[in-house]
Design an enzyme around this catalytic site. Structure first.
Site, mmCIF file in Angstrom:
data_model
loop_
_atom_site.group_PDB
_atom_site.id
_atom_site.type_symbol
_atom_site.label_atom_id
_atom_site.label_comp_id
_atom_site.label_asym_id
_atom_site.label_seq_id
_atom_site.Cartn_x
_atom_site.Cartn_y
_atom_site.Cartn_z
ATOM 1 N N THR A 1 0.817 -1.189 -0.081
ATOM 2 C CA THR A 1 -0.062 -0.208 -0.051
ATOM 3 C C THR A 1 0.871 1.199 -0.015
ATOM 4 O O THR A 1 1.986 1.300 -0.242
ATOM 5 C CB THR A 1 -1.087 -0.150 1.194
ATOM 6 O OG1 THR A 1 -1.764 0.872 0.917
ATOM 7 C CG2 THR A 1 -0.489 0.041 2.421
ATOM 8 N N ARG B 1 -7.513 18.566 -11.071
ATOM 9 C CA ARG B 1 -7.073 20.044 -10.842
ATOM 10 C C ARG B 1 -5.891 20.544 -11.704
ATOM 11 O O ARG B 1 -6.060 21.446 -12.335
ATOM 12 C CB ARG B 1 -6.442 19.905 -9.226
ATOM 13 C CG ARG B 1 -6.013 21.357 -8.569
ATOM 14 C CD ARG B 1 -5.717 21.235 -7.428
ATOM 15 N NE ARG B 1 -4.648 19.951 -7.082
ATOM 16 C CZ ARG B 1 -4.090 19.751 -5.828
ATOM 17 N NH1 ARG B 1 -4.837 20.297 -4.747
ATOM 18 N NH2 ARG B 1 -3.288 18.957 -5.843
ATOM 19 N N ASP C 1 -6.764 -3.444 -7.311
ATOM 20 C CA ASP C 1 -7.472 -2.380 -7.170
ATOM 21 C C ASP C 1 -8.701 -1.951 -7.939
ATOM 22 O O ASP C 1 -9.920 -1.655 -7.487
ATOM 23 C CB ASP C 1 -6.794 -1.047 -6.899
ATOM 24 C CG ASP C 1 -5.849 -1.095 -5.728
ATOM 25 O OD1 ASP C 1 -6.166 -1.765 -4.708
ATOM 26 O OD2 ASP C 1 -4.687 -0.360 -5.848
ATOM 27 N N ASN D 1 -0.243 -3.844 -6.374
ATOM 28 C CA ASN D 1 -0.627 -3.948 -5.030
ATOM 29 C C ASN D 1 -0.614 -5.404 -4.185
ATOM 30 O O ASN D 1 -0.937 -5.715 -3.214
ATOM 31 C CB ASN D 1 -1.978 -3.213 -4.629
ATOM 32 C CG ASN D 1 -3.136 -4.396 -5.076
ATOM 33 O OD1 ASN D 1 -2.992 -5.147 -6.211
ATOM 34 N ND2 ASN D 1 -4.387 -4.244 -4.690
ATOM 35 N N ALA E 1 -3.920 6.493 -7.943
ATOM 36 C CA ALA E 1 -5.027 5.664 -7.758
ATOM 37 C C ALA E 1 -5.938 5.614 -8.756
ATOM 38 O O ALA E 1 -6.633 4.523 -9.030
ATOM 39 C CB ALA E 1 -5.965 6.367 -6.515
ATOM 40 N N LYS F 1 3.561 1.431 -4.094
ATOM 41 C CA LYS F 1 2.883 0.754 -5.202
ATOM 42 C C LYS F 1 3.829 0.842 -6.461
ATOM 43 O O LYS F 1 3.762 -0.240 -7.234
ATOM 44 C CB LYS F 1 1.644 1.058 -5.543
ATOM 45 C CG LYS F 1 0.556 0.482 -4.194
ATOM 46 C CD LYS F 1 -0.940 0.975 -4.507
ATOM 47 C CE LYS F 1 -1.857 0.621 -3.447
ATOM 48 N NZ LYS F 1 -3.236 0.775 -3.805
HETATM 49 P P1 ATR Z 1 -2.999 8.690 -5.298
HETATM 50 O O1 ATR Z 1 -1.794 7.796 -5.486
HETATM 51 O O2 ATR Z 1 -3.683 9.023 -4.166
HETATM 52 O O3 ATR Z 1 -3.590 8.923 -6.747
HETATM 53 P P2 ATR Z 1 -1.273 11.146 -6.501
HETATM 54 O O4 ATR Z 1 -0.531 10.275 -7.397
HETATM 55 O O5 ATR Z 1 -0.325 12.148 -5.576
HETATM 56 O O6 ATR Z 1 -1.771 10.295 -5.161
HETATM 57 O O7 ATR Z 1 -2.507 12.085 -6.821
HETATM 58 C C1 ATR Z 1 -3.499 12.687 -6.132
HETATM 59 C C2 ATR Z 1 -4.517 13.148 -6.891
HETATM 60 O O8 ATR Z 1 -5.778 13.876 -6.055
HETATM 61 C C3 ATR Z 1 -4.328 14.094 -8.344
HETATM 62 O O9 ATR Z 1 -5.210 13.928 -8.955
HETATM 63 C C4 ATR Z 1 -4.432 15.429 -7.271
HETATM 64 O O10 ATR Z 1 -4.579 16.375 -8.264
HETATM 65 P P3 ATR Z 1 -3.462 17.128 -8.722
HETATM 66 O O11 ATR Z 1 -2.863 16.172 -10.089
HETATM 67 O O12 ATR Z 1 -3.888 18.353 -9.448
HETATM 68 O O13 ATR Z 1 -2.337 17.260 -8.002
HETATM 69 C C5 ATR Z 1 -5.605 15.185 -6.670
HETATM 70 N N1 ATR Z 1 -5.874 16.051 -5.376
HETATM 71 C C6 ATR Z 1 -4.977 16.154 -4.275
HETATM 72 N N2 ATR Z 1 -5.410 16.922 -3.441
HETATM 73 C C7 ATR Z 1 -6.737 17.608 -3.950
HETATM 74 C C8 ATR Z 1 -7.629 18.574 -3.796
HETATM 75 N N3 ATR Z 1 -7.413 19.307 -2.670
HETATM 76 N N4 ATR Z 1 -8.551 19.254 -4.718
HETATM 77 C C9 ATR Z 1 -8.387 18.355 -5.900
HETATM 78 N N5 ATR Z 1 -7.818 17.352 -6.027
HETATM 79 C C10 ATR Z 1 -6.679 16.888 -5.405
#
Ligand code: ATR
Length: 278
Positions: free
Chosen positions: A67, A158, A108, A92, A137, A71
């Protein structure tokens, strides 16, 4: 269990991993299916994933779940990968083979799809899907979601370029596109899946409430046993037909890993219910 047989050793590795429900879930699967195994949660140092895995291999473990945040490193370490793990870019589930090689899978996405389709009876085939987020994810679940042939899958993130890139990467597997959050108004979706990490800060992505119709199902890949997640609470406020968190996905991904390792698929519904009821 044969008298005197040693239980097969499994674990989940992560950092942090102390609150993982996986030991409880796998203990329940083992009891239910009469399999002799032990399953523990092991925290590995952030810079010690590979050494930690080699150590578990030497100690005779049969496999581990991986986890956050390992991963991707697990994907890089494997000698062989399932097709879905290759696509996901993340692993995973590791299987330690007798010849010393390591096989990797990613359960997943199939876990998400099984919770949606089998447990919640939410249709994917032919439906309009919106997936929020474009990180690891989300990449992990796109293959299995597209396998179910949605009419259209839109990614919104975002950082818009990341959604566009991901949609490009998966375009050969189905009808997938990307839209910025502020272009979602006026669109309608049958199913909205939150795969962002926004919930970690109790936030939700900035999407217009108007895209949630009376027939829209909303699913948060995160879960919280003590209260609705921020996204589930938001979806309920918008009048969504369903608003469900990712506990079922957690149990279903575990069941698929169990089935890979042990060759037997456990019943999941009563495990989900037991966890939900404390
Ligand atoms: P994970 O393995 O959980 O997917 P990650 O690869 O760091 O972790 O991706 C996090 C995701 O959550 C991204 O899509 C991120 O948006 P950005 O690509 O713009 O960074 C999104 N995310 C994190 N915090 C956020 C927030 N407060 N509002 C909207 N999107 C958010």
């Amino acid at each position: 269990m044969t008298a005197g047989a040693q239980p097969a050793l499994y674990a989940v590795v992560g950092n942090p991993v102390g609150h993982s429900l996986s030991p409880r879930i796998h203990a329940s699967f083992a009891k239910q299916t009469g399999q002799a195994l032990s399953y523990e949660a092991i925290e590995l140092p952030l810079d010690g994933f590979v050494n930690g895995i080699r150590d578990l291999q030497q100690r005779g473990f049969a496999g581990v779940n991986v986890t956050v945040p390992f991963k991707r490193e697990a994907w890089q370490l494997c000698d062989s990968l399932s097709h879905r793990a290759e696509l996901a870019g993340a692993v995973n589930t590791l299987s330690f083979n007798l010849d010393g090689s390591i096989g990797g899978d990613n359960t997943d996405g199939i876990g998400l799809v099984r919770d949606l389709v089998d447990n919640l009876e939410v249709e994917i085939n032919g439906r309009q899907l919106l997936v929020l987020g474009a990180g690891g994810a989300v990449r992990g679940v796109l293959g299995p979601l597209l396998d179910r042939s949605p009419a259209r899958l839109i990614l919104a993130n975002r950082t818009a370029q990341k959604a566009e890139q991901l949609a490009d990467d998966f375009s050969r597997y189905g009808t997938i596109g990307a839209l910025p959050f502020d272009a979602l108004a006026g669109q309608s979706f049958d199913l909205i899946i939150n795969g962002t990490a926004a919930g970690l800060n109790n936030e939700i992505p900035p999407i217009p409430g108007s895209i949630v119709g009376a027939n829209t199902a909303c699913y948060d890949m995160m879960y919280d046993l003590s209260a609705p997640t921020a996204f589930v609470a938001w979806a309920q406020d918008q009048g969504a037909a369903r608003a469900v968190d990712g506990l079922g996905m957690l149990v279903e991904q575990a069941a698929e890993a169990f089935s890979i390792w042990r060759g037997v698929g456990p019943d999941t519904l009563h495990v989900i219910t037991a966890l939900r009821n404390g």
